[in-house]
Write a protein that holds these residues in place. Structure first.
Motif, PDB file in Angstrom:
ATOM      1  N   ARG A 145     -66.123 -31.964  72.186  1.00  0.00           N
ATOM      2  CA  ARG A 145     -65.182 -32.683  73.025  1.00  0.00           C
ATOM      3  C   ARG A 145     -63.779 -32.243  72.635  1.00  0.00           C
ATOM      4  N   LEU A 146     -62.847 -32.338  73.569  1.00  0.00           N
ATOM      5  CA  LEU A 146     -61.496 -31.818  73.353  1.00  0.00           C
ATOM      6  C   LEU A 146     -60.820 -32.426  72.126  1.00  0.00           C
ATOM      7  N   ASP A 147     -60.999 -33.757  71.913  1.00  0.00           N
ATOM      8  CA  ASP A 147     -60.298 -34.405  70.796  1.00  0.00           C
ATOM      9  C   ASP A 147     -60.852 -33.990  69.440  1.00  0.00           C
ATOM     10  N   ARG A 148     -61.955 -33.189  69.432  1.00  0.00           N
ATOM     11  CA  ARG A 148     -62.445 -32.648  68.156  1.00  0.00           C
ATOM     12  C   ARG A 148     -61.484 -31.602  67.613  1.00  0.00           C
ATOM     13  N   ILE A 149     -60.826 -30.854  68.494  1.00  0.00           N
ATOM     14  CA  ILE A 149     -59.940 -29.781  68.022  1.00  0.00           C
ATOM     15  C   ILE A 149     -58.499 -30.253  67.867  1.00  0.00           C
ATOM     16  N   SER A 150     -58.048 -31.210  68.713  1.00  0.00           N
ATOM     17  CA  SER A 150     -56.690 -31.734  68.553  1.00  0.00           C
ATOM     18  C   SER A 150     -56.501 -33.007  69.360  1.00  0.00           C
ATOM     19  N   ARG A 151     -55.666 -33.900  68.798  1.00  0.00           N
ATOM     20  CA  ARG A 151     -55.253 -35.101  69.506  1.00  0.00           C
ATOM     21  C   ARG A 151     -53.743 -35.092  69.720  1.00  0.00           C
ATOM     22  N   ASP A 152     -53.135 -33.947  69.494  1.00  0.00           N
ATOM     23  CA  ASP A 152     -51.685 -33.804  69.654  1.00  0.00           C
ATOM     24  C   ASP A 152     -51.421 -32.711  70.687  1.00  0.00           C
ATOM     25  N   MET A 153     -50.666 -33.055  71.742  1.00  0.00           N
ATOM     26  CA  MET A 153     -50.465 -32.122  72.853  1.00  0.00           C
ATOM     27  C   MET A 153     -49.750 -30.849  72.399  1.00  0.00           C
ATOM     28  N   ALA A 154     -48.732 -31.002  71.543  1.00  0.00           N
ATOM     29  CA  ALA A 154     -47.970 -29.836  71.081  1.00  0.00           C
ATOM     30  C   ALA A 154     -48.861 -28.885  70.282  1.00  0.00           C
ATOM     31  N   ASP A 155     -49.715 -29.469  69.401  1.00  0.00           N
ATOM     32  CA  ASP A 155     -50.640 -28.646  68.606  1.00  0.00           C
ATOM     33  C   ASP A 155     -51.658 -27.954  69.502  1.00  0.00           C
ATOM     34  N   LEU A 156     -52.143 -28.694  70.499  1.00  0.00           N
ATOM     35  CA  LEU A 156     -53.128 -28.133  71.423  1.00  0.00           C
ATOM     36  C   LEU A 156     -52.561 -26.912  72.154  1.00  0.00           C
ATOM     37  N   MET A 157     -51.299 -27.014  72.563  1.00  0.00           N
ATOM     38  CA  MET A 157     -50.664 -25.888  73.267  1.00  0.00           C
ATOM     39  C   MET A 157     -50.543 -24.666  72.342  1.00  0.00           C
ATOM     40  N   LYS A 158     -50.234 -24.916  71.059  1.00  0.00           N
ATOM     41  CA  LYS A 158     -50.136 -23.814  70.090  1.00  0.00           C
ATOM     42  C   LYS A 158     -51.495 -23.137  69.904  1.00  0.00           C
ATOM     43  N   ILE A 159     -52.541 -23.959  69.792  1.00  0.00           N
ATOM     44  CA  ILE A 159     -53.897 -23.422  69.611  1.00  0.00           C
ATOM     45  C   ILE A 159     -54.300 -22.586  70.826  1.00  0.00           C
ATOM     46  N   LEU A 160     -54.018 -23.113  72.021  1.00  0.00           N
ATOM     47  CA  LEU A 160     -54.354 -22.390  73.255  1.00  0.00           C
ATOM     48  C   LEU A 160     -53.588 -21.080  73.383  1.00  0.00           C
TER      49      LEU A 160
END
Length: 494
Positions: free
Chosen positions: A75-90
């Motif tokens: 599920r998405l929240d397994r990798i990040s629950r922070d939008m800014a971090d998620l954008m960096k990972i992507l």
């Protein structure tokens, strides 16, 4: 296509139980089978929060982006629950053309609609984390209003009773009283207090010597006069990592426990600390020309830099400054620089000695190169063997010769062994490059000439680079006679 599987649970209880991790693992293995993905590796963060990128398995997942085609999560929240971090990972995934997929949410970053859905889900995940944080803060306030300890280790001098309130530990409380007495009534600084306590044989709760910073934490804690604090420590995110900052706008709650000291003693200590803070110098934001070079000759620890109010830069032995365990070793930066400038012309005049030393070093270099290259070849063979054994494990589990538990345990053991070998291999490659990049006598002498001719006219960073090329280490020894000049030994990269 090769798929990297990322699994995470946020609490130690879930991690030790293993049910959530194992459930995610089984679901993702089924997904890979359905889509005909070849599993590259499992990346497991057990007991880590998704509010930060500072997670060991996530770091490995991002570092290995060039080795797989799909990054898969339950599920998405397994990798990040922070939008800014998620954008960096992507952004990292995109730069390596890695597709990011979630098993339970219908999106696929290889399509425009998938990216839109991902952004929406990421926003909801961040909202959920913020909501959880708010509920936790409310729960903490409720506990504090009841006069109970909200959790975590109590401060030195206290223990937690059965009803979750603080009770005094008499032995440790004596140390706390002594610290406040020395600060408030004797006007001693935090470093002097730490040295005094260490001399008397006292230790912190973790059985370590007291330091200046540990004394500061005690002297700034209102719990000791009967008030519990809330939200003094706040987290600030920088480059995906959390950093603790101390706020002046924290809340206090009346504690239903016996205070160790009075509020008047606490305030008096704080006044003394603030007065000393105004008078002392600082070590921050000073360009350090001698960083990485200067060491104490007696205890071999590095020397810490500081600056007085008059602008003078000086160095002190780390062991002396923090623990009072070594000699003073106070030495001015100007004195060290004068010693360097005085010794370098002598090196240039003794060229014949330099050539002899260089000849010997070249022979040693050839011997070291041969030894390290042999070690590297042996370790590379060992890593290849471990990879074959890991591949064999996948065959064994596919043929149902071993159980899932055996597979996980054996794979974990092989991965750990492989990582250790790789770390050693990287270190050997680094040593090999250092030896290969040795410039020899010719370049050393050119650097010496550059130093003599124009050192004082160069910029700070050029001066630092030049010193790096010619100096290996500088050691400062205390002189036996009081107030005598310190002995300075300079070791050059000949």
């Amino acid at each position: 296509m090769k798929a990297a599987l990322y699994l995470r649970v946020s609490t130690e209880e879930q991690a030790s139980g293993g049910h959530s991790i194992e459930a995610q693992r089984q679901e993702l293995i089924k997904y890979c089978t359905a889509f005909d993905y070849k599993i590259y590796d499992f990346y497991v963060d057990a007991g880590y929060s998704a509010s930060t990128m500072d997670r060991p398995a996530l770091k490995k997942l991002l570092a290995h982006c060039n080795k797989y085609d799909v990054a898969l999560v339950w599920r998405l929240d397994r990798i990040s629950r922070d939008m800014a971090d998620l954008m960096k990972i992507l952004e990292i995934f995109t730069s390596y053309h890695v597709i990011f997929k979630s098993k339970t949410e219908n999106f696929d970053t290889s399509t425009a609609s998938g990216k839109l859905m991902l952004n929406m889900l990421g926003s909801f995940a961040e909202f959920e984390r913020s909501s959880i944080s708010e509920r936790i803060q409310l729960a903490h306030k409720k506990i504090l209003n009841e006069g109970k300890w909200r959790g975590g280790k109590p401060p030195l001098g206290y223990e937690i009773s059965e009803d979750k309130t603080l009770k005094i530990n008499e032995d440790d409380a004596l140390i706390v009283k002594k610290i406040f007495d020395l600060s408030a009534n004797k006007n001693m600084g935090t470093r002097s207090i730490a040295i005094h306590l260490n001399t008397l044989g006292y230790f912190t709760r973790n059985h370590k010597p007291f330091t200046s910073s540990s004394i500061v934490r005690i002297l700034k804690n209102p719990t000791y006069y009967g008030e519990m604090i809330h939200k003094r420590q706040q987290y600030v995110k920088r480059n995906g990592k959390k950093k603790i900052v101390y706020s002046d706008t924290y809340q206090t709650f009346k504690g239903f426990f016996t205070p160790i000291i009075s509020k008047d003693l606490f305030c008096k200590s704080e006044e003394n600390m603030n007065r000393r803070k105004k008078n002392r110098g600082t070590s921050s934001k000073i360009p350090n020309l001698l960083s990485g070079f200067l060491f104490c000759g007696d205890c071999k620890e590095y020397m810490l830099r500081n600056r007085r109010k008059n602008g003078e830069v000086f160095f002190t032995c780390k062991n002396y400054k923090h623990y009072g365990k070594c000699t003073h070793h106070y030495i001015s930066e100007n004195v060290v620089m004068k010693a360097i400038k005085k010794s370098i012309p002598n090196i240039e005049q003794s060229k014949s000695m330099i050539y002899e030393m260089n000849k010997k070093l070249v022979e040693e270099k050839e011997h070291k190169l041969h030894t390290i290259e042999n070690e590297i070849a042996t370790i590379q063979d060992s890593i290849r063997s471990l990879s074959r054994r890991k591949d064999k494990l996948f065959e064994l589990i596919e043929r149902e010769i071993i159980t899932e538990t055996d597979f996980i345990n054996r794979k974990k053991k092989l991965s750990k062994e492989k990582e250790a070998k790789k770390t050693l291999l990287n270190k050997l490659h680094s040593n090999l490059n250092t030896i290969k990049n040795y410039q020899g006598d010719k370049n050393f002498m050119l650097s010496i000439k550059s130093f003599n001719n124009k050192f004082d006219t160069l910029s700070f960073y050029t001066q630092k680079e030049l010193l790096n090329r010619i100096i290996e280490r500088i050691e400062v020894f205390d002189n036996d006679q009081p107030y005598a000049r310190k002995k300075i030994h300079i070791y050059y990269k000949i």
